[in-house]
Design a protein around this motif. Structure first.
Motif, PDB file in Angstrom:
ATOM      1  N   CYS A  70      34.485  40.369  37.729  1.00  0.00           N
ATOM      2  CA  CYS A  70      33.050  40.326  37.442  1.00  0.00           C
ATOM      3  C   CYS A  70      32.221  40.191  38.715  1.00  0.00           C
ATOM      4  CB  CYS A  70      32.735  39.144  36.519  1.00  0.00           C
ATOM      5  SG  CYS A  70      33.598  39.181  34.933  1.00  0.00           S
ATOM      6  N   GLN A  71      31.014  40.726  38.668  1.00  0.00           N
ATOM      7  CA  GLN A  71      30.055  40.585  39.748  1.00  0.00           C
ATOM      8  C   GLN A  71      29.048  39.482  39.392  1.00  0.00           C
ATOM      9  OE1 GLN A  71      30.325  42.464  42.641  1.00  0.00           O
ATOM     10  NE2 GLN A  71      32.229  43.183  41.684  1.00  0.00           N
ATOM     11  N   ARG A  72      28.265  39.079  40.364  1.00  0.00           N
ATOM     12  CA  ARG A  72      27.196  38.108  40.106  1.00  0.00           C
ATOM     13  C   ARG A  72      26.262  38.648  39.028  1.00  0.00           C
ATOM     14  NH1 ARG A  72      26.372  34.284  44.142  1.00  0.00           N
ATOM     15  NH2 ARG A  72      24.131  34.225  43.722  1.00  0.00           N
ATOM     16  N   GLY A  73      25.951  37.827  38.045  1.00  0.00           N
ATOM     17  CA  GLY A  73      25.080  38.252  36.961  1.00  0.00           C
ATOM     18  C   GLY A  73      25.818  38.866  35.785  1.00  0.00           C
ATOM     19  N   ASP A  74      27.137  39.032  35.905  1.00  0.00           N
ATOM     20  CA  ASP A  74      27.936  39.505  34.773  1.00  0.00           C
ATOM     21  C   ASP A  74      28.272  38.334  33.853  1.00  0.00           C
ATOM     22  OD1 ASP A  74      27.917  42.102  35.642  1.00  0.00           O
ATOM     23  OD2 ASP A  74      29.898  42.010  36.588  1.00  0.00           O
ATOM     24  N   GLU A  75      28.939  38.643  32.760  1.00  0.00           N
ATOM     25  CA  GLU A  75      29.281  37.646  31.738  1.00  0.00           C
ATOM     26  C   GLU A  75      30.715  37.868  31.272  1.00  0.00           C
ATOM     27  OE1 GLU A  75      26.738  36.553  27.989  1.00  0.00           O
ATOM     28  OE2 GLU A  75      27.992  38.256  27.437  1.00  0.00           O
ATOM     29  N   TYR A  76      31.395  36.761  30.943  1.00  0.00           N
ATOM     30  CA  TYR A  76      32.692  36.887  30.294  1.00  0.00           C
ATOM     31  C   TYR A  76      32.692  36.102  28.992  1.00  0.00           C
ATOM     32  CZ  TYR A  76      34.393  32.223  31.855  1.00  0.00           C
ATOM     33  OH  TYR A  76      34.571  30.881  32.062  1.00  0.00           O
ATOM     34  N   LEU A  77      33.415  36.616  28.008  1.00  0.00           N
ATOM     35  CA  LEU A  77      33.574  35.980  26.707  1.00  0.00           C
ATOM     36  C   LEU A  77      34.844  35.135  26.720  1.00  0.00           C
ATOM     37  CD1 LEU A  77      32.919  39.096  24.414  1.00  0.00           C
ATOM     38  CD2 LEU A  77      31.227  37.444  25.244  1.00  0.00           C
ATOM     39  N   CYS A  78      34.802  33.996  26.058  1.00  0.00           N
ATOM     40  CA  CYS A  78      35.962  33.111  25.993  1.00  0.00           C
ATOM     41  C   CYS A  78      35.803  32.181  24.800  1.00  0.00           C
ATOM     42  CB  CYS A  78      36.109  32.302  27.286  1.00  0.00           C
ATOM     43  SG  CYS A  78      34.695  31.205  27.606  1.00  0.00           S
ATOM     44  N   GLY A  79      36.754  31.315  24.581  1.00  0.00           N
ATOM     45  CA  GLY A  79      36.682  30.342  23.500  1.00  0.00           C
ATOM     46  C   GLY A  79      35.983  29.066  23.927  1.00  0.00           C
ATOM     47  N   GLN A  80      35.411  28.366  22.954  1.00  0.00           N
ATOM     48  CA  GLN A  80      34.796  27.071  23.237  1.00  0.00           C
ATOM     49  C   GLN A  80      35.807  26.091  23.824  1.00  0.00           C
ATOM     50  OE1 GLN A  80      31.840  25.668  23.087  1.00  0.00           O
ATOM     51  NE2 GLN A  80      30.503  26.954  21.835  1.00  0.00           N
ATOM     52  N   GLN A  81      37.076  26.242  23.443  1.00  0.00           N
ATOM     53  CA  GLN A  81      38.121  25.340  23.919  1.00  0.00           C
ATOM     54  C   GLN A  81      38.882  25.904  25.113  1.00  0.00           C
ATOM     55  OE1 GLN A  81      38.243  22.257  22.678  1.00  0.00           O
ATOM     56  NE2 GLN A  81      36.508  22.929  21.424  1.00  0.00           N
ATOM     57  N   ALA A  82      38.436  27.031  25.638  1.00  0.00           N
ATOM     58  CA  ALA A  82      39.142  27.656  26.759  1.00  0.00           C
ATOM     59  C   ALA A  82      39.133  26.751  27.987  1.00  0.00           C
ATOM     60  CB  ALA A  82      38.509  29.002  27.095  1.00  0.00           C
ATOM     61  N   HIS A  83      40.261  26.650  28.625  1.00  0.00           N
ATOM     62  CA  HIS A  83      40.362  25.803  29.808  1.00  0.00           C
ATOM     63  C   HIS A  83      39.426  26.282  30.902  1.00  0.00           C
ATOM     64  CE1 HIS A  83      42.211  23.490  33.099  1.00  0.00           C
ATOM     65  NE2 HIS A  83      42.737  22.731  32.156  1.00  0.00           N
ATOM     66  N   ASN A  84      39.333  27.611  31.097  1.00  0.00           N
ATOM     67  CA  ASN A  84      38.482  28.105  32.187  1.00  0.00           C
ATOM     68  C   ASN A  84      36.999  28.012  31.869  1.00  0.00           C
ATOM     69  OD1 ASN A  84      37.940  30.441  30.588  1.00  0.00           O
ATOM     70  ND2 ASN A  84      39.647  31.544  31.531  1.00  0.00           N
ATOM     71  N   TYR A  85      36.656  27.606  30.646  1.00  0.00           N
ATOM     72  CA  TYR A  85      35.262  27.316  30.318  1.00  0.00           C
ATOM     73  C   TYR A  85      34.993  25.813  30.319  1.00  0.00           C
ATOM     74  CZ  TYR A  85      31.186  26.412  27.378  1.00  0.00           C
ATOM     75  OH  TYR A  85      29.989  25.923  26.892  1.00  0.00           O
ATOM     76  N   LYS A  86      35.906  25.049  29.708  1.00  0.00           N
ATOM     77  CA  LYS A  86      35.635  23.640  29.419  1.00  0.00           C
ATOM     78  C   LYS A  86      36.158  22.676  30.471  1.00  0.00           C
ATOM     79  CE  LYS A  86      35.929  20.452  25.468  1.00  0.00           C
ATOM     80  NZ  LYS A  86      36.431  20.294  24.068  1.00  0.00           N
ATOM     81  N   TYR A  87      37.248  23.028  31.137  1.00  0.00           N
ATOM     82  CA  TYR A  87      37.947  22.043  31.964  1.00  0.00           C
ATOM     83  C   TYR A  87      38.082  22.436  33.435  1.00  0.00           C
ATOM     84  CZ  TYR A  87      39.338  20.151  27.411  1.00  0.00           C
ATOM     85  OH  TYR A  87      39.342  19.637  26.146  1.00  0.00           O
ATOM     86  N   GLU A  88      37.332  23.441  33.897  1.00  0.00           N
ATOM     87  CA  GLU A  88      37.490  23.882  35.275  1.00  0.00           C
ATOM     88  C   GLU A  88      36.181  23.794  36.060  1.00  0.00           C
ATOM     89  OE1 GLU A  88      39.679  27.579  35.281  1.00  0.00           O
ATOM     90  OE2 GLU A  88      41.350  26.679  34.169  1.00  0.00           O
ATOM     91  N   ALA A  89      35.378  22.765  35.700  1.00  0.00           N
ATOM     92  CA  ALA A  89      34.187  22.374  36.472  1.00  0.00           C
ATOM     93  C   ALA A  89      33.154  23.488  36.608  1.00  0.00           C
ATOM     94  CB  ALA A  89      34.599  21.865  37.856  1.00  0.00           C
ATOM     95  N   GLY A  90      33.175  24.440  35.667  1.00  0.00           N
ATOM     96  CA  GLY A  90      32.174  25.503  35.693  1.00  0.00           C
ATOM     97  C   GLY A  90      32.292  26.424  36.890  1.00  0.00           C
ATOM     98  N   GLY A  91      33.509  26.591  37.408  1.00  0.00           N
ATOM     99  CA  GLY A  91      33.700  27.311  38.657  1.00  0.00           C
ATOM    100  C   GLY A  91      33.157  28.727  38.667  1.00  0.00           C
TER     101      GLY A  91
END
Length: 336
Positions: A70-91
């Motif tokens: 992804c580039q700056r300003g793009d978006e990715y879809l994931c689950g509410q419980q996804a580790h890369n969404y919930k537990y990775e400090a919003g990297g």
């Protein structure tokens, strides 16, 4: 110490430590470490990808994985419980300006394709551009069915998206399904594999994808300070993890089922609402039970677990035996 907090606490065995001590090494940033190079080439071929990148952690592998797509300003879809969404400090959002669009996970860990489709942004200057769908397998110990993965592949192809797998415990999924890992990996444009959980290496994860994708990720790894020098001592452990420690994951799963059964028989502990599929056990606990006090007392006896109520999580791994579970249950009974 008997440690149920996570499978990240596993210790390298003597054979692995010996291989680490004897590993040929070089400067990996220059591309000169033969053990890292061998691990990356072998892992890519084994899982059906063109290339692989050795990283320091699963969090770093996921970050690079998303930012390389992804580039700056793009978006990715994931689950509410996804580790890369919930537990990775919003990297991804903080470091890459990539917007996550989380979708509620179904009880089995899957994501509803109708909800995903509704979340894809139209080609309009008001919106971030949706580029990627990220799945996790296992997620909360739950295994995504192979039929679901095939549907996910069809979904992203229909919507011109890419498909990434957070495969932190993907081998637990493969063992639970009794399939070769390529039955899972074949559906994805990229995936990660964590070496330092149930597979028993002391550190490291791998990111897999096309050659061009991995080259982008390699540049990003350097940017975030992930370039390692004589990393072969770590890669040697990773190779053993992938060649020696997979089949035994079935033992962890069996021990988790046993733990869930024994724990569910105690007053105030309900495991029936959380079917155990792999190596993670969940239990709702009666709040009349002082779990914090119990955890403190059991720690003094050499037993570690994380006290929580709705639910409590316990994880089995290569350093937890059936006898350890019996010791834990006995000690827990004495505190109730």
């Amino acid at each position: 110490m008997i440690d149920f907090r996570s499978d990240t606490v596993t210790q390298p065995n003597p054979y692995m430590r010996e291989a680490m001590a004897k590993a040929p090494v070089g400067d990996d940033v220059y591309g000169d470490d033969p053990t890292v190079n061998e691990l990356e080439a072998w892992t890519a071929q084994r899982h059906g990808f063109e290339a692989a990148l050795f990283t320091s952690s699963g969090t770093q592998a996921n970050l690079l994985g998303i930012l390389a797509h992804c580039q700056r300003g793009d978006e990715y879809l994931c689950g509410q419980q996804a580790h890369n969404y919930k537990y990775e400090a919003g990297g991804a959002a903080i470091l890459g300006s990539v917007q996550p669009q989380p979708i509620e996970n179904n009880p089995d860990g899957t994501l509803c394709f109708e909800k995903l489709a509704a979340a894809i942004k139209p080609d309009d200057i008001h919106f971030a551009q949706t580029k990627l769908l990220s799945l996790e397998n296992t997620i909360g110990g739950k295994v995504l069915p192979l039929e679901y993965l095939a549907k996910a592949r069809k979904f992203v192809d229909q919507h011109d998206l890419l498909l990434h797998l957070d495969g932190a415990r993907v081998y637990n999924a493969a063992v639970a399904l009794n399939v070769d890992i390529t039955e899972i990996s074949q559906h994805f444009d990229s995936m990660t594999i964590c070496l330092s959980k149930g597979l028993g290496a002391p550190i490291g994860s791998l990111l897999l994808g096309s050659k061009a994708y991995i080259e982008r990720a390699r540049r990003l790894r350097k940017m975030v300070g992930g370039g390692m020098r004589q990393a072969g001592i770590l890669a040697a452990a990773g190779k053993i993890a992938l060649t020696e420690n997979i089949e035994r994951l079935a033992d962890d799963h069996a021990n988790a089922h046993y733990l869930a059964q024994q724990l569910g028989q105690l007053d105030g502990f309900n495991t029936a609402d959380f079917p155990t599929q792999t190596n993670i056990v969940y239990a709702n606990v009666d709040r009349k039970i002082d779990l914090t006090a119990i955890a403190t007392h059991l720690k003094s006896q050499g037993i570690l677990f994380s006290p929580s109520y709705h639910p409590m999580r316990l994880v089995t791994h290569l350093n937890v035996t059936r006898e350890d579970i019996d010791t834990f249950i006995k000690a827990l009974k004495q505190q109730l």
